[in-house]
Design a protein around this motif. Sequence first.
Motif, PDB file in Angstrom:
ATOM      1  N   GLU A 141       0.837  -1.196   0.000  1.00 22.47           N
ATOM      2  CA  GLU A 141       0.000   0.000   0.000  1.00 22.47           C
ATOM      3  C   GLU A 141       0.874   1.249   0.000  1.00 22.47           C
ATOM      4  N   PRO A 158       0.639   5.768  -0.812  1.00 21.01           N
ATOM      5  CA  PRO A 158      -0.360   6.835  -0.915  1.00 21.01           C
ATOM      6  C   PRO A 158      -0.504   7.355  -2.347  1.00 21.01           C
ATOM      7  N   GLY A 187       2.004   3.715   6.079  1.00 21.66           N
ATOM      8  CA  GLY A 187       0.628   4.223   6.209  1.00 21.66           C
ATOM      9  C   GLY A 187       0.513   5.490   7.031  1.00 21.66           C
ATOM     10  N   LEU A 201      -1.194   8.565   5.386  1.00 19.02           N
ATOM     11  CA  LEU A 201      -2.640   8.363   5.186  1.00 19.02           C
ATOM     12  C   LEU A 201      -3.403   8.656   6.476  1.00 19.02           C
ATOM     13  N   HIS A 251      -5.235   8.797  -0.487  1.00 18.67           N
ATOM     14  CA  HIS A 251      -5.946   7.517  -0.389  1.00 18.67           C
ATOM     15  C   HIS A 251      -4.978   6.391  -0.776  1.00 18.67           C
ATOM     16  N   PRO A 252      -5.284   5.167  -0.325  1.00 17.67           N
ATOM     17  CA  PRO A 252      -4.354   4.070  -0.581  1.00 17.67           C
ATOM     18  C   PRO A 252      -4.383   3.595  -2.027  1.00 17.67           C
ATOM     19  N   SER A 264      -1.646   0.970  -4.784  1.00 18.64           N
ATOM     20  CA  SER A 264      -0.767  -0.194  -4.656  1.00 18.64           C
ATOM     21  C   SER A 264       0.491  -0.040  -5.484  1.00 18.64           C
TER      22      SER A 264
END
Length: 291
Positions: free
Chosen positions: A58, A60, A100, A103, A112-113, A115
């Motif tokens: 994940e 951002p 993370g 986020l 938002h996440p 990939s």
Amino acid sequence: MRVAIASGKGGTGKTTVTASLARVWPGPLTAVDMDVEEPNLHLFLKPELAHSEQALMEVPEADESLCTACGACSEICQFKAISLLGETLLVFPEMCHGCGGCLMVCPAGALHPASRHLGEVLWGRADSAGFVMGRLRVGEAMSPPLMRAVNRRLQAMLTEEPGDVLVDAPPGVSCPAVSAVSGADLVLLVTEPTPFGLFDLRLAHQAFTPLGMPMAVVINRAGLGDEKVHDYCRRSGLPLLAEIPFDAEAASAYAQGQVLTDVLPTMRDLFKDLAAALPALAKPLREASHA
Ligand code: SF4
Ligand code: SF4
């Protein structure tokens, strides 16, 4: 028991040792290739890799129309993967470690996440043993996140079929090598009886000592070089468990991608003895961890 096979540099025969041990292992086993940058254990064990999955991390992604340029994300990021240039938000997904943090702290909902593709995890069977490996995407710089994905798959396999684990670690003493040997009950250091071999053995011994796990040595290409690796093992209290002779048959088997124990009966005996010697060395740590 989890045994990591490591070396201070590449080309010492670490994968040969892992593959040969896997072939003669006396009980349920899963072999793991943690050298996700250059995996080659599968070239020797020739597993049937019936399963694979993409490994993602994940990272951002920004909606600049919502960004207020408050700077909270760049303050929390330890890796300079997100920053402000004046009022312009810059995101560098390839530098992101996937923590993370940005986020969580963004007050405007501007992140938002998304990939990042790390590579793939492949698994299956090599004869009676389980087998799992990772293959890093070309251009991907960080291997530890993919190694964690390989480890998660390993844990799932062990839940279904408990047993011992042999880890073929990346060569060297960098972060991926340390990460691969972490959690092992025993580290086997594979080296050669040469000045370079001694130098790299020392490096690996020093780098892994703070991890607090037992270590032992296997000398490959024994008969070359000198006795200084033997002296170092004696002085440092490192058990020298096996010496694989340097001969034309072994070199030829290796060059053809054959497992030594498949083609040389003497190697079968040598590696059976080696496998039998490992539990006694790993035992103290295992007992401590289960106390
Ligand atoms: S997820 Fe973590 S490492 Fe990645 S950009 Fe955000 S703060 Fe930096
Ligand atoms: S935390 Fe959110 S609002 Fe603040 S600079 Fe970063 S993306 Fe923009």
